[in-house]
Design a protein around this motif. Structure first.
Motif, short mmCIF file in Angstrom:
data_model
loop_
_atom_site.label_atom_id
_atom_site.label_comp_id
_atom_site.label_asym_id
_atom_site.label_seq_id
_atom_site.Cartn_x
_atom_site.Cartn_y
_atom_site.Cartn_z
N SER A 5 0.80 -1.32 -0.09
CA SER A 5 -0.07 -0.32 -0.10
C SER A 5 0.91 1.16 -0.19
CB SER A 5 -0.81 -0.12 1.13
OG SER A 5 -0.17 -0.10 2.41
N ARG A 6 1.90 1.33 0.69
CA ARG A 6 2.98 2.43 0.84
C ARG A 6 3.40 2.74 -0.51
NH1 ARG A 6 6.09 3.05 6.23
NH2 ARG A 6 4.43 2.75 7.76
N LEU A 7 4.09 1.66 -1.41
CA LEU A 7 4.62 1.52 -2.71
C LEU A 7 3.52 2.05 -3.60
CD1 LEU A 7 7.17 1.05 -4.25
CD2 LEU A 7 6.33 -1.44 -4.44
N GLU A 8 2.43 1.70 -3.67
CA GLU A 8 1.29 1.83 -4.44
C GLU A 8 1.02 3.37 -4.44
OE1 GLU A 8 -2.77 0.59 -6.47
OE2 GLU A 8 -2.08 -0.56 -4.76
N ALA A 9 0.93 4.16 -2.99
CA ALA A 9 0.49 5.16 -2.92
C ALA A 9 1.82 6.14 -3.48
CB ALA A 9 0.44 5.70 -1.29
N PHE A 10 2.97 5.86 -3.41
CA PHE A 10 4.10 6.37 -3.93
C PHE A 10 3.94 6.58 -5.29
CE2 PHE A 10 8.17 6.18 -5.85
CZ PHE A 10 8.77 7.35 -5.63
N LEU A 11 3.99 5.46 -5.80
CA LEU A 11 3.74 5.26 -7.21
C LEU A 11 2.71 6.22 -7.90
CD1 LEU A 11 4.84 1.47 -7.92
CD2 LEU A 11 6.30 3.52 -8.20
N GLN A 12 1.39 6.15 -7.54
CA GLN A 12 0.61 7.07 -7.89
C GLN A 12 0.69 8.62 -7.66
OE1 GLN A 12 -2.79 5.46 -5.48
NE2 GLN A 12 -3.28 4.01 -6.83
N SER A 13 1.45 8.99 -6.81
CA SER A 13 1.77 10.41 -6.68
C SER A 13 2.93 10.56 -7.59
CB SER A 13 2.35 10.35 -5.09
OG SER A 13 3.51 9.89 -4.73
N ARG A 14 3.91 9.59 -7.77
CA ARG A 14 4.89 9.79 -8.72
C ARG A 14 4.51 10.05 -10.09
NH1 ARG A 14 10.65 9.18 -8.20
NH2 ARG A 14 11.52 10.25 -9.91
N ALA A 15 3.49 9.20 -10.53
CA ALA A 15 3.02 9.23 -11.86
C ALA A 15 2.49 10.53 -12.31
CB ALA A 15 1.98 8.16 -12.09
N VAL A 16 2.15 11.39 -11.43
CA VAL A 16 1.64 12.76 -11.82
C VAL A 16 2.96 13.72 -11.95
CG1 VAL A 16 0.32 14.98 -10.93
CG2 VAL A 16 -0.33 12.61 -10.46
N GLU A 17 4.22 13.50 -11.34
CA GLU A 17 5.25 14.28 -11.30
C GLU A 17 6.25 13.90 -12.67
OE1 GLU A 17 7.06 13.57 -7.74
OE2 GLU A 17 5.49 14.16 -6.79
N VAL A 18 6.16 12.84 -13.46
CA VAL A 18 7.05 12.39 -14.26
C VAL A 18 7.22 13.27 -15.44
CG1 VAL A 18 7.52 10.53 -15.61
CG2 VAL A 18 7.09 9.95 -13.22
N VAL A 19 8.24 13.59 -15.68
CA VAL A 19 8.50 14.64 -17.00
C VAL A 19 9.58 13.77 -17.81
CG1 VAL A 19 7.44 16.55 -16.01
CG2 VAL A 19 9.99 16.13 -15.87
N GLU A 20 9.68 14.02 -19.05
CA GLU A 20 10.74 13.51 -19.85
C GLU A 20 12.07 14.38 -19.45
OE1 GLU A 20 11.27 10.96 -21.97
OE2 GLU A 20 9.37 10.32 -21.56
N PRO A 21 13.13 13.95 -19.09
CA PRO A 21 14.20 14.38 -19.11
C PRO A 21 15.00 15.22 -20.15
CG PRO A 21 14.87 12.11 -19.11
CD PRO A 21 13.18 12.31 -19.34
N ALA A 22 15.60 16.51 -19.74
CA ALA A 22 16.25 17.16 -20.63
C ALA A 22 17.45 16.51 -21.16
CB ALA A 22 16.57 18.67 -20.30
N LEU A 23 17.87 16.88 -22.51
CA LEU A 23 19.18 16.01 -23.00
C LEU A 23 20.27 16.58 -22.14
CD1 LEU A 23 18.34 16.82 -26.86
CD2 LEU A 23 18.47 14.55 -25.58
N PRO A 24 21.12 15.73 -22.07
CA PRO A 24 22.49 16.16 -21.32
C PRO A 24 23.16 17.59 -21.94
CG PRO A 24 22.55 13.81 -21.84
CD PRO A 24 21.28 14.42 -22.64
N THR A 25 23.73 18.32 -20.88
CA THR A 25 24.35 19.49 -21.32
C THR A 25 25.53 19.69 -21.47
OG1 THR A 25 24.29 20.14 -19.15
CG2 THR A 25 22.38 20.71 -20.22
#
Length: 729
Positions: free
Chosen positions: A694-714
């Motif tokens: 349940s803790r893991l699922e709660a984390f993954l659900q919250s993380r799903a909203v935050e995920v963005v594609e990373p920028a290319l390396p500088t």
């Protein structure tokens, strides 16, 4: 559920409701702190039949409370023909009881009766229990088992049966003799011991009900005044007897052990269990032939089943499932057919529940076999569509993604351009771990990539090469994911694994875990360390930030930067995580495998307390080191006796006497692990505790909203032809 209409006296009705509520409290630990009972007396209704006939009469007055349960708040219902007066399905209390049973690592067996009771003794115990609210609603068969479980206990004058401030674990029936209840009470500035009550066999006395409720300090002691005999019933036995009415526990345990169902609720599992159909197959009988599609998921209850398939024609879901059977598989070099033989507890056909079809598979019974089958239609009617229930919602988006398996890509060389980096999970000084998506497929995996520039700037070439070799040699062993391939590009060198990680263990430890969940994690690490030490690998990095959870809730190790292959018994390099270093590392005396067991002790403390036993090294490393080497350890009183002893013996400043210094078997044998299914821990079939899930699922659900594609390396790209050590990467 009880009916109070059958009682003539309102006082009896109230007593029945309270007794049932209290029984459910004791049985399932469901708190009912406030019980409100409203009894309405209607003149002229003198018989029970009159009351029951009134159910169908139209009423315009306020609804009456005619039923109550101990697991719900008191509620009112209208007495008419449309009222649904009975609960359908499982109550919350039943669900919790079954959940506790499924999380238990062993099956309850009634204790052996070392003393055979005489008929007079049995009759006396039955008289005591007959009118006791705890046992009033037991069936005859449950009463027989309970009677056998009552253990004889002889006492002498002055013996303490239970002690004030201690924790009781038994209910007692007085067989003969006299016992007094004494308690230390404050009177003014003094503490006075008073006798509060006396128990005798003649009065049909019994005591210890609170032991069945919870582990809390007792408010009084019970002391023997004369020689006497007690009959004791343990909490564990009482709860097991109450649970004996659930006949489908074994089916629920089997379903919970199957990965697609490990995240489902008990209610969903119960519905699936009711839909299972058992089918027997004789030796050589075809279960499914090539060109046909399976109708559902097959779970092997007894016997063996041989599967034959072409790996290249499997769907992503089927390929993902068969990746866990790699060690059982053989391949026909001429026909390129793969053959795997499955046995009790194994399953196949998971993909059918996700709407996928595989026609290149054949299945044959080897000897007589028995399978439980659930079709997609039955599954959908029980829990809903598969993608929403089978797959844990993750931050990668698609619920149909499968994990990389080596066979799925044997004909293709993976490069960085084939992968989409989805999210970063963990980072070190020169590396980063994250989940990736294989382009053009529904496949995901885990990538550990090292920055080529950071390797050069920090001089980490030797460390990175050593870590790569360790991961290649250990990959696929217990707790270490299999390495699919390695590759290099302009910016990174990478190692691709066949797993999908979720987060570091520390992410779900903002508050303490319950003891069983901590025990599950500790046991998982015991078998991992046993495997590492068997391969002469000292890890030196066991801590909550380094240990990973995959998206099924199991523990994985992918960080071996502090690890070393021990040629001699000791090494003298001082490295590791500051607040988890063993005293011998801090003092520079040289260290061996015992240092890993110290780190396990630190982590176990942290899992149970959400605090480090010696403070945070990042805040004051010198102070932390001083505490570590002092050998002084203070444990919270909230720790159980077994957990405290386990941690104390792991955090022994003397590595010679430290638990684990004689090998992992000595750690497994500690009493804290009593009842742990070590085979299930090692092969990953022991269900992940619900709290971790349940803790893991709660984390993954919250993380799903935050995920963005990373920028290319500088960073500026490094020359791929240089340095030379990359040529064989």
């Amino acid at each position: 559920m009880i009916k109070v209409a059958k009682y003539d006296d309102p006082h009896d009705a109230c007593a029945a409701v309270v007794a049932e509520s209290y029984r459910l409290w004791l049985q399932y630990e469901t708190r009912t702190d406030d019980i409100t009972i409203i009894v309405v007396h209607v003149n002229g209704l003198n018989q029970t039949a009159d009351v029951e006939n009134a159910y169908d009469a139209p009423l315009k007055s306020l609804p009456q409370v005619v039923e109550a349960t101990g697991s719900e708040s008191p509620f009112a219902i209208t007495l008419n023909s449309k009222t649904n007066r009975f609960r359908h399905g499982l109550s919350r209390t039943q669900l919790k009881a079954i959940e506790n049973s499924l999380d238990s690592a062993h099956t309850w067996v009634p204790p052996y009766a070392s003393y055979r009771k005489t008929w007079e003794e049995e009759a006396h115990i039955e008289r005591v229990l007959r009118d006791h609210f705890l046992f009033r609603r037991l069936t005859d068969s449950q009463n027989h088992v309970l009677l056998d479980c009552m253990q004889r206990m002889e006492v002498k004058p002055g013996d303490l049966v239970v002690e004030q401030g201690g924790e009781g674990e038994c209910f007692y029936v007085v067989g003969n003799g006299e016992f007094e209840v004494v308690a230390a009470q404050e009177e003014g500035m003094e503490v006075v011991t008073k006798v509060l009550h006396r128990y005798t066999a003649e009065n049909l006395s019994s005591f210890g009900e609170l032991a069945f409720m919870y582990n809390k300090p007792l408010q009084a002691s019970v002391r023997a005044v004369t020689p006497g005999t007690l009959w004791a019933l343990r909490r564990e036995d009482f709860r097991a007897i109450l649970l004996s009415e659930f006949s489908n526990i074994s089916s629920l345990k089997l379903l919970r052990s199957i990965e697609p169902f490990s995240r489902l609720t008990i209610l969903q599992l119960s519905r699936i269990s009711e839909c299972l159909v058992e089918v027997s197959f004789s030796d050589g009988q075809k279960i499914i032939d090539k060109g046909e599609s399976l109708s559902g998921l097959y779970v092997i209850r007894k016997g063996h089943v041989r599967l034959t398939f072409y790996i290249d024609t499997l769907s992503p879901g089927a390929c993902c499932q068969f990746s866990c059977y790699l060690d059982k598989r053989t391949e026909n070099q001429e026909s390129h057919e793969h053959v795997v033989e499955l046995t009790d507890g194994n399953h196949f056909g998971e993909w059918t529940l996700m709407g996928e079809s595989v026609t290149s598979l054949s299945a044959v019974s080897v000897g007589d076999s028995l399978c439980s089958i659930i079709t997609k239609e039955k599954f959908d009617s029980a829990v809903g569509s598969a993608p929403n229930h089978i797959k844990l919602q993750d931050s990668l988006g698609s619920s149909r993604d499968s994990v990389l398996c080596s066979d799925a890509i044997t004909c293709k060389t993976i490069t960085s351009s084939d992968l989409d980096w989805k999210m970063s999970i963990y980072a070190t000084d020169c590396s980063e771990i994250g989940n990736v998506h294989l382009k053009g497929t529904d496949t995901i995996g885990c990538l550990k990539r090292f920055s080529r520039r950071k390797i050069k700037e920090l001089g980490k070439k030797a460390q990175v090469l050593k870590e790569k070799e360790l991961l290649l040699s250990l990959g696929g062993s217990i707790g270490v994911p299999l390495v699919i391939c390695t590759f290099a590009d302009q910016f990174y060198v990478g190692i691709l694994f066949n797993c999908c990680l979720a987060c570091p263990l520390s992410t779900v430890l903002s508050t303490p875990l319950d003891e069983y969940s901590a025990k599950f994690c500790a046991a998982s690490l015991v078998v991992v360390l046993q495997e590492l030490h068997k391969n002469s690998v000292l890890h030196r990095g066991i801590c909550a930030d380094v240990v990973m959870l995959d998206q099924t809730g199991h523990l994985q190790l992918v960080d071996f930067r502090f690890s070393k292959k021990l040629i001699d018994e000791r090494t003298f390099t001082i490295c590791g995580v500051a607040n988890s270093l063993a005293p011998e590392i801090v003092l520079g005396k040289g260290h061996g495998f015992a240092a890993d067991w110290w780190a396990l002790g630190v982590l176990t403390y942290f899992m149970l307390q959400a605090e480090m036993p010696f403070g945070l090294g990042a805040e004051n490393e010198a102070e932390t080191s001083a505490k570590i080497t002092s050998g002084i350890l203070t444990l919270p009183q909230t720790f159980s006796t077994e957990a405290a002893d386990f941690i104390t013996k792991l955090l022994d400043a003397n590595e010679i006497t430290r638990l684990g210094s004689e090998g992992a078997d000595s750690v497994k044998a500690h009493s804290w692990f009593n009842g742990i299914n070590w085979t299930g821990v090692a092969d990953g079939t022991l269900p992940v505790p619900r709290e971790i899930g349940s803790r893991l699922e709660a984390f993954l659900q919250s993380r799903a909203v935050e995920v963005v594609e990373p920028a290319l390396p500088t960073q500026e790209p490094c020359e791929l032809s240089s340095p030379e050590w990359l040529e064989d990467w």
